[in-house]
Write an enzyme that holds these catalytic residues in place. Structure first.
Site, PDB file in Angstrom:
ATOM      1  CG  LEU A  33      -8.650 -58.053  -6.662  1.00  0.00           C
ATOM      2  CD1 LEU A  33      -9.421 -58.364  -5.708  1.00  0.00           C
ATOM      3  CD2 LEU A  33      -7.478 -58.887  -6.271  1.00  0.00           C
ATOM      4  CG  HIS A  34      -8.674 -62.954 -12.660  1.00  0.00           C
ATOM      5  ND1 HIS A  34      -8.509 -64.161 -11.868  1.00  0.00           N
ATOM      6  CD2 HIS A  34      -7.163 -62.629 -12.678  1.00  0.00           C
ATOM      7  CE1 HIS A  34      -7.900 -64.806 -11.797  1.00  0.00           C
ATOM      8  NE2 HIS A  34      -6.524 -63.845 -12.459  1.00  0.00           N
ATOM      9  N   GLY A  36      -9.484 -66.005  -9.743  1.00  0.00           N
ATOM     10  CA  GLY A  36      -8.459 -67.061  -9.820  1.00  0.00           C
ATOM     11  C   GLY A  36      -8.418 -66.467  -8.235  1.00  0.00           C
ATOM     12  CG  HIS A  37      -6.278 -62.484  -7.594  1.00  0.00           C
ATOM     13  ND1 HIS A  37      -7.277 -62.331  -9.090  1.00  0.00           N
ATOM     14  CD2 HIS A  37      -5.710 -63.287  -7.607  1.00  0.00           C
ATOM     15  CE1 HIS A  37      -5.932 -61.379  -9.463  1.00  0.00           C
ATOM     16  NE2 HIS A  37      -4.563 -62.143  -8.713  1.00  0.00           N
ATOM     17  CE  LYS A 149      -1.986 -67.439 -15.661  1.00  0.00           C
ATOM     18  NZ  LYS A 149      -0.861 -67.046 -15.602  1.00  0.00           N
ATOM     19  CD  GLN A 153       4.514 -66.189  -8.061  1.00  0.00           C
ATOM     20  OE1 GLN A 153       5.221 -65.093  -8.425  1.00  0.00           O
ATOM     21  NE2 GLN A 153       3.023 -66.488  -7.056  1.00  0.00           N
TER      22      GLN A 153
END
EC number: 6.3.2.1
Length: 290
Positions: A33-34, A36-37, A149, A153
Site C-alpha cells: 500500500l501507498h 494512492g491506495h 491510473k 482496467q
C-alpha cells in the site's frame, strides 16, 4: 479493524452490515500500500458507513514471465496502513481460498480488453475480471473505488458490472503522484535511483501533450509522435504504446475535440520495470498546464 481471510465469513459480515441499513464500500488492492491506495479509502469513506479493503495478489492476472513471485507482500506494514486509514474490515484471503481445488469458472472479457494493456499482457484482464467479480460477490458493496491510473482496467470493470447486472456503483479516483509527477505505484520500488529519476519522463510526456493542445495543435497523431520522441530520447526507455483513446471505448482517436473526454495512455519499459500512466486530455480544463 478486523482481518478476515475466509470468503464465506466475509460474505456473512457484509450481509449483516447491509441488513443494518449501512452503506458498504470496497477498495480492492494487491497490497504494498501507498498514498494512492489510501486516497481510495478516503474517497470510499465519503460514500459509505463501512469500508472494506481487499488485499490479494491475484495469480490469474499475471501473464507468463511477469513478477508474480517477486511482487512485494509487506503484510504487517499493509495492515498498519489500512488500520491507520480507517479501514473497517481487511479481507486478505489466500490463493487456495479464492481458487480452491476444482475451481473452473472464469470471466472472459471482450474487445475492450484486447487493446493496449490486453495486447501486451495476455490473459491479464480475464484474470482481473474474474477476481473482481468474485470480490464483489464476497464483499457485497454499494460502491467500489478504483484508481484512474489503471484507466483501461477501470473501463473494463464498468463494462463488467453493466454486462453482468452487478448492483454496484463504480467510482474512479484521481491518480496520486509524487512531487515530481511520477504516478504512485507499488512497482516503483523496483526502480534503481537512476531509473527513478528518469521515470519522470512519463509525466513530462503527458505535460508536453497538454501544452501542445493548449497551443491549439489538433493533430493527436503528431502529438503522440512528439511524446514518443521525448520518451525514447531518455536512456533505458522503450515504448509499448503511446496513444490517445476515447475514455469509454478505448478506441484510438486522431483529432482533438475539447467537447469529449479522451486520455493519453503511456506504457514504457525502463530497464526491467514496466510503467503505465495516463491523463485526461479531452476537456477544456485538462488543457491547463501541469
Amino acid at each position: 479493524m478486523q482481518i478476515i481471510s475466509d470468503p464465506h465469513a466475509m460474505q456473512a459480515i457484509s450481509e449483516n452490515v447491509r441488513l443494518q441499513g449501512k452503506r458498504l464500500a470496497v477498495v480492492m488492492t494487491m497490497g504494498a500500500l501507498h498514498e494512492g491506495h489510501i486516497s481510495l479509502v478516503t474517497l470510499a469513506r465519503k460514500s459509505a458507513d463501512t469500508v472494506i479493503m481487499t488485499l490479494f495478489v491475484n495469480p490469474t492476472q499475471f501473464s507468463a514471465g511477469e513478477d508474480l513471485e517477486r511482487y512485494p507482500r509487506p503484510f504487517e506494514q499493509d495492515v498498519a496502513h489500512a488500520e491507520a486509514a480507517g479501514v473497517d474490515y481487511l479481507f486478505a484471503p489466500t490463493s487456495a481460498e479464492m481458487y480452491p481445488a476444482g475451481h473452473q469458472t472464469s470471466v472472459q472479457c471482450g474487445a475492450l480488453a484486447e487493446r493496449f494493456e490486453g495486447a501486451h499482457r495476455s490473459g491479464h484482464f480475464n484474470g482481473v475480471a474474474t477476481v473482481v467479480t468474485k470480490l464483489l460477490h464476497i464483499t457485497k458493496p454499494h460502491t467500489a473505488i478504483f484508481g484512474e491510473k489503471d484507466a483501461q482496467q477501470l473501463a473494463i470493470i464498468r463494462q463488467l458490472v453493466a454486462d453482468l447486472l452487478i448492483d454496484v456503483e463504480i467510482i474512479g479516483a484521481p491518480i496520486v503522484r509524487e512531487a515530481d509527477g511520477l504516478a504512485k505505484s507499488s512497482r516503483n520500488i523496483y526502480l534503481s535511483s537512476n531509473e527513478r529519476k528518469r521515470a519522470t519522463v512519463l509525466y513530462g510526456g503527458l505535460c508536453h501533450a497538454k501544452a501542445r493542445l493548449a497551443e491549439g495543435e489538433q493533430n493527436l497523431k503528431l502529438i503522440a509522435t512528439e511524446v514518443e520522441a521525448l520518451i525514447t530520447a531518455t536512456e533505458g526507455c522503450t515504448i509499448d504504446y503511446v496513444a490517445f483513446v476515447d475514455e469509454a471505448t478505448f478506441l484510438p482517436i486522431e483529432q482533438a475535440d475539447a467537447s469529449k473526454r479522451y486520455r493519453l495512455l503511456l506504457a514504457v519499459r525502463l530497464g526491467s520495470v514496466r510503467l503505465i500512466d495516463n491523463m485526461v486530455m479531452g476537456t477544456k480544463d485538462s488543457y491547463k498546464p501541469c
